[in-house]
Each structure stands twice: as C-alpha cells, then as structure tokens.
Scaffold this motif. Sequence first.
Motif, PDB file in Angstrom:
ATOM      1  N   ASP A 126       0.847  -1.188   0.000  1.00  0.00           N
ATOM      2  CA  ASP A 126       0.000   0.000   0.000  1.00  0.00           C
ATOM      3  C   ASP A 126       0.886   1.242   0.000  1.00  0.00           C
ATOM      4  N   GLU A 127       1.420   1.600   1.166  1.00  0.00           N
ATOM      5  CA  GLU A 127       2.224   2.822   1.262  1.00  0.00           C
ATOM      6  C   GLU A 127       3.486   2.778   0.410  1.00  0.00           C
ATOM      7  N   SER A 128       3.925   1.594  -0.006  1.00  0.00           N
ATOM      8  CA  SER A 128       5.105   1.495  -0.876  1.00  0.00           C
ATOM      9  C   SER A 128       4.825   1.923  -2.308  1.00  0.00           C
ATOM     10  N   VAL A 129       3.545   1.969  -2.687  1.00  0.00           N
ATOM     11  CA  VAL A 129       3.209   2.228  -4.097  1.00  0.00           C
ATOM     12  C   VAL A 129       2.248   3.400  -4.204  1.00  0.00           C
ATOM     13  N   PHE A 130       2.793   4.561  -4.540  1.00  0.00           N
ATOM     14  CA  PHE A 130       1.992   5.746  -4.848  1.00  0.00           C
ATOM     15  C   PHE A 130       1.780   5.860  -6.352  1.00  0.00           C
ATOM     16  N   SER A 131       2.799   5.530  -7.132  1.00  0.00           N
ATOM     17  CA  SER A 131       2.792   5.778  -8.572  1.00  0.00           C
ATOM     18  C   SER A 131       3.112   4.509  -9.350  1.00  0.00           C
ATOM     19  N   VAL A 132       2.944   4.579 -10.655  1.00  0.00           N
ATOM     20  CA  VAL A 132       3.306   3.448 -11.504  1.00  0.00           C
ATOM     21  C   VAL A 132       4.807   3.199 -11.439  1.00  0.00           C
ATOM     22  N   HIS A 133       5.594   4.247 -11.195  1.00  0.00           N
ATOM     23  CA  HIS A 133       7.043   4.073 -11.069  1.00  0.00           C
ATOM     24  C   HIS A 133       7.375   3.300  -9.795  1.00  0.00           C
ATOM     25  N   ALA A 140       8.704  -2.092  -7.249  1.00  0.00           N
ATOM     26  CA  ALA A 140       8.245  -3.218  -6.428  1.00  0.00           C
ATOM     27  C   ALA A 140       8.234  -4.521  -7.232  1.00  0.00           C
ATOM     28  N   ILE A 141       7.822  -4.430  -8.477  1.00  0.00           N
ATOM     29  CA  ILE A 141       7.807  -5.614  -9.345  1.00  0.00           C
ATOM     30  C   ILE A 141       9.229  -6.120  -9.563  1.00  0.00           C
ATOM     31  N   ILE A 198      -1.860   2.164 -13.099  1.00  0.00           N
ATOM     32  CA  ILE A 198      -1.246   1.254 -12.124  1.00  0.00           C
ATOM     33  C   ILE A 198      -1.876  -0.134 -12.228  1.00  0.00           C
ATOM     34  N   ALA A 199      -3.188  -0.187 -12.361  1.00  0.00           N
ATOM     35  CA  ALA A 199      -3.872  -1.483 -12.471  1.00  0.00           C
ATOM     36  C   ALA A 199      -3.421  -2.239 -13.712  1.00  0.00           C
ATOM     37  N   ARG A 200      -3.303  -1.535 -14.837  1.00  0.00           N
ATOM     38  CA  ARG A 200      -2.838  -2.204 -16.069  1.00  0.00           C
ATOM     39  C   ARG A 200      -1.432  -2.765 -15.890  1.00  0.00           C
ATOM     40  N   GLU A 201      -0.560  -1.963 -15.288  1.00  0.00           N
ATOM     41  CA  GLU A 201       0.828  -2.408 -15.087  1.00  0.00           C
ATOM     42  C   GLU A 201       0.879  -3.599 -14.138  1.00  0.00           C
ATOM     43  N   ALA A 202       0.056  -3.584 -13.105  1.00  0.00           N
ATOM     44  CA  ALA A 202       0.021  -4.699 -12.165  1.00  0.00           C
ATOM     45  C   ALA A 202      -0.453  -5.969 -12.850  1.00  0.00           C
ATOM     46  N   ARG A 203      -1.491  -5.852 -13.664  1.00  0.00           N
ATOM     47  CA  ARG A 203      -2.012  -7.021 -14.367  1.00  0.00           C
ATOM     48  C   ARG A 203      -0.971  -7.606 -15.323  1.00  0.00           C
TER      49      ARG A 203
END
Length: 367
Positions: free
Chosen positions: A241-248, A253-254, A278-283
């Motif tokens: 959660d707090e580790s990820v504000f942006s797609v960067h 994290a990935i 962010i959702a697209r990048e996570a998927r």
Amino acid sequence: MTRIVEVATARLIRPLHTPFVTALRRTDHVLSVAVRVTDADGTTGYGEAPQIWRVTGESMVGIEECVQGPLATALLGRAVDDEQAPLVHRWLAGAVAANTGARAATEVAVLDLLARRAGRTLAASVGGTADELGCDLTIAAQVDDPSAELLAPGFTTAKVKVGLDPADVQRVIRIQEQSGEGVRIRIDANQAWDVSTTVAAVDAWQAAGVALDLIEQPLPAHDLAGHAELRRRLSVPVMLDESVFSVHDLRRAIEAEAADLVNIKLAKCGGIYAALEIAREARKAELGVMVGSMMESELGLAAAAAVSAAVAPDQTHDLDAAWWSIDPSDLGTPYRDGRFVISPTPGLTRAVERISESLGPWRVATG
C-alpha cells in the motif's frame, strides 16, 4: 465540448460513529475538502480530497490552496469532452508536484461533470462493468468497546489493523473465532512491523486456523527487500500500500519481487487515470489489484468504487471508509449486505446529495 468556468472548494467534515485507529494515526472525523467544477452550461462535478498527514502529507489548508491556486489555473477556460478526459490528470500533474489528493479530487470533479453531461454513471464512464462490489470491513487497531471487534451484518471479510497492541496475535485469533465460519481475515500493519514479527505472527495465525486472505504493508514503505523476503517465507499473499503511490513505485516493487498484490488509492496516486495505469501495469506483471481509500465520505468512496468496477469487478475491495461516518440505521447507505452499491444516477449525483449537509461554505477560485 464544454468549457470549465469555475473551480471551488468547501470543507467536508463528518464525525465517525466509532474511532478509526491504525498504527499510523487515530481519527474521530472525516476531514476532507470537496472540490466543485462548473462548466459554461452550469453543469457541475465534484470530488473529495482527504487530509492525511501521515500518508500523503496533505492538510485541508494545503489542499484548498493547491486547488484554489495552480490546479484552478490549469483548468479554468479549458475546453473538455470525453476524448480529452484522459488528459486531465496530465494537466493537473503538470501544474503541481505531489499533492496527490488535491489532484485526484480535481480530476474526479471534471470526470463527474462529463459523466453527468452524458447521463452516465462515473463507473460506466471509466469502463466499469459492475453495479455493486464486494467490500471488506476494517476493525481498528485499538477499540474502546469490545463490540467494535464484531463484523457488521453482511460482511464476510474483516480487515484487521495491527501494530499497536502487543497481543495482536491473540486478538486476531479471537476476532476469527467470534466472526464465525466463512469469514476471511486480512491483516494490515501500516508499516509497523519487521520481518521476524510478521513471520512469527503469520505462523501463529495459521497454526490457530485463522483464514488469512492477505497481509498488507507489514514493513516500512521503503523496505522492498524485506517484503520480498516475506514473500519467500510466507504462503500468505503480500499486498503493498504505502510502498506504491505511482506506476514508477509499482515498477520498482515488481523488479524487487516485493508484492503479490497492490492497494490502489486515488488520493495516493493522483486520480482515476493514474489508478487505471497502475492497475494495467500490475495485471501485466500478474499482480492482483485491490482498490481502497483514505478516511473519506461517500463522495470519495463512490469515485473509488468506479475504479473498482473497472479494474477488478469480482474482487473484494477496501471500500468501507464511508461506513464509519454513516449512521447504522441510515436506509440510504450504499452498503448493502457487505457490498458497496453503485448508484445508477449520472456521475456522482447520489453521493453529492448524501454529503451536502456536511459541507461548509464554498470558496470560488479567482484563477
């Protein structure tokens, strides 16, 4: 095509029926700033920016000045339509650094305006395919009344805040036992733990038969290596959660292999289109996604639900924040049988109606 002619702010303050306590903070109120944009035809749109000192660093005063100043300047006189909707977050990000809650509320207000003009829900406008969503219910890290550890009727997933009570292990076991069969438990430490504490707690819970769904942000935001170690040592999914504000942040994290899932919040990432990215990048990386929020009213939660309906309509999301400031006897609540129901009214019309009495006077930006 329409033109934005006014930007205004008003304070949105509502008492909670139960204190909300996490490892980061305690609050008894929703403390937000509502943003209103108006076009040349008189159509309005609304968004909400919460004061969250310990996460985004934003205060109500800072949000007001940001919206009244650089964000209003970036919008006033702009011609907008559905084709340009994805560009709004770029205009706002180009106007000011950080200030993610202020930017999110202002973007949501523009998108709400466009949805109202088109006669669509905000969810439909951003690709949502659901009219209701699964929702967990948070149990505070400390409670004044033992009944606050009981799930409200209809909810089947508890998100238990930990990190303040030395007896957290026993407390979670007790919550599982009193919640009954079929209830899933999510753990959120809000950065309060270290690797050894997390591993010991999870081992104890699993030995006791706790139905763990996931563990969220157990370690400090910067500690991606520690989260990666937890993923290697635990069978329970790790959510950031707090580790990820942006797609960067997500890409880092990935690369570190630090997450199984990510919690996306509009006030954290800067708005709807940033959340969708962010959702697209996570998927793409085969990570799960969940949409959450800060402590906000139905206005902020309705916008979060729109994103939830677009990115993961079958997921159980973290959309319970507005529940904390709604009278349990309120028949108009969007919470029904443990689910968040999206109003069929255009844009965020119903949410705005429900929070109108909690608004202070409107202050119009001079540009």
